[in-house]
Write an enzyme that holds these catalytic residues in place. Structure first.
Site, PDB file in Angstrom:
ATOM      1  N   ASP A   1      34.917  37.701  41.917  1.00  0.00           N
ATOM      2  CA  ASP A   1      33.496  37.408  41.661  1.00  0.00           C
ATOM      3  C   ASP A   1      33.262  35.898  41.697  1.00  0.00           C
ATOM      4  OD1 ASP A   1      34.820  36.578  39.459  1.00  0.00           O
ATOM      5  OD2 ASP A   1      33.576  37.626  37.987  1.00  0.00           O
TER       6      ASP A   1
ATOM      7  N   CYS B   1      37.726  34.065  40.802  1.00  0.00           N
ATOM      8  CA  CYS B   1      39.082  34.637  40.847  1.00  0.00           C
ATOM      9  C   CYS B   1      40.183  33.566  40.798  1.00  0.00           C
ATOM     10  CB  CYS B   1      39.247  35.582  42.025  1.00  0.00           C
ATOM     11  SG  CYS B   1      39.165  34.765  43.605  1.00  0.00           S
TER      12      CYS B   1
ATOM     13  N   HIS C   1      40.234  34.721  48.036  1.00  0.00           N
ATOM     14  CA  HIS C   1      40.491  35.593  46.892  1.00  0.00           C
ATOM     15  C   HIS C   1      41.965  35.478  46.486  1.00  0.00           C
ATOM     16  CE1 HIS C   1      40.003  38.799  44.058  1.00  0.00           C
ATOM     17  NE2 HIS C   1      41.154  39.281  44.469  1.00  0.00           N
TER      18      HIS C   1
END
Length: 275
Positions: A49, A52, A262
């Site tokens: 979100d 991370c 991510h």
């Protein structure tokens, strides 16, 4: 609640599930995961979100913490918001996650609370001796959204403080790490004020950490962040260190990324690696 850090899963099982095809990219990812599996047995997925990188780094740091870092112990640590505000009026444009409309003058107390919370949680978790109990305490903390996001707000503020220190050091002719030049060479962050307005204020809202900001996070925490960058498998950037010339006494945390956007975390070091 939403789970911020999912339970462990066997690394190769995870890889087989995620990368089934025979494309060059899938083959490279599988090779990358195989290399990580030489060192670590499991992976934990981190909720994505735009926080991370914070979440993965802080979770790893806390789950292996055995003492408070020196900078967290210092007297003036919780005075940071007041001290910085008294010198830099532009910090009033800081955006708080939960209250984007609030002005910094009113929220310096709030950031102080976040810094106190960071110190308190770090102290409690670092004093837990048993590995299972320590993991349990970390799992619990990362299920509490209010506390979790308050900690990220504290990390962002520490990054701003570190950026100001580096910027001033460079201006006064002292040696600074190379990433600091790169950080302030961007059109969007030629000084700490722009860095705050165009980058730090947006982390968690509309974007995550860029690579050069991973260096800043590492410096703010005085941790070496070691990242397996799977899409760089078989190049010399496969394992990247932030910073790349770390201080000897900085602890190391390890993350995994497939795309530099991510981050997940590898857990359970294989026995022979530990020896």
């Amino acid at each position: 609640y939403k789970l911020s850090v999912s339970p462990e899963m066997d690394i190769m099982e995870y890889c087989r599930k995620e990368w089934r095809g025979n494309t060059p990219a899938a083959k490279r990812m599988r090779k990358g995961y195989e290399a990580v599996a030489q060192k670590f047995a499991s992976i934990r997925r981190i909720r994505g979100d735009n926080y991370c990188a914070f979440r993965a780094t802080l979770f790893q740091a806390l789950s292996q913490a055995t003492q408070l870092p020196r900078w967290l112990e210092s007297e003036d640590f919780t005075m940071l918001p007041e001290n910085l505000l008294s010198r830099y009026d532009w910090i009033k444009q800081w955006k708080l996650r939960q209250k984007p409309g609030k002005r910094m003058g009113e929220i310096s107390d709030e950031i102080k609370e976040y810094l106190i919370l960071l110190r308190k949680k770090w102290k409690i978790i670092s004093e837990i001796k048993g590995p299972l109990e320590k993991q349990e305490a970390c799992n619990k903390l990362f299920k509490n959204e209010d506390e979790e996001y308050s900690l990220y707000e504290a990390l962002k503020f520490l990054m701003l403080n570190t950026a100001i220190e580096l910027y001033n050091a460079d201006k006064s002719g002292r040696r600074v790490p190379v990433f600091s030049w790169l950080l302030f060479a961007r059109d969007t962050s030629s000084n700490p004020c722009q860095l705050m307005q165009n980058h730090l204020n947006h982390i968690g809202h509309s974007g995550g950490l860029e690579q050069v900001e991973m260096f800043l996070l590492a410096y703010a925490l005085q941790y070496t962040i070691q990242v397996y960058r799977l899409y760089k498998y078989s190049t010399d950037e496969f394992i990247t260190l932030y910073p790349n010339d770390p201080e000897q006494d900085w602890p190391v945390v390890t993350l995994i990324t497939e795309d530099d956007r991510h981050y997940n975390i590898p857990v359970r070091m294989c026995q022979e690696t530990m020896l």
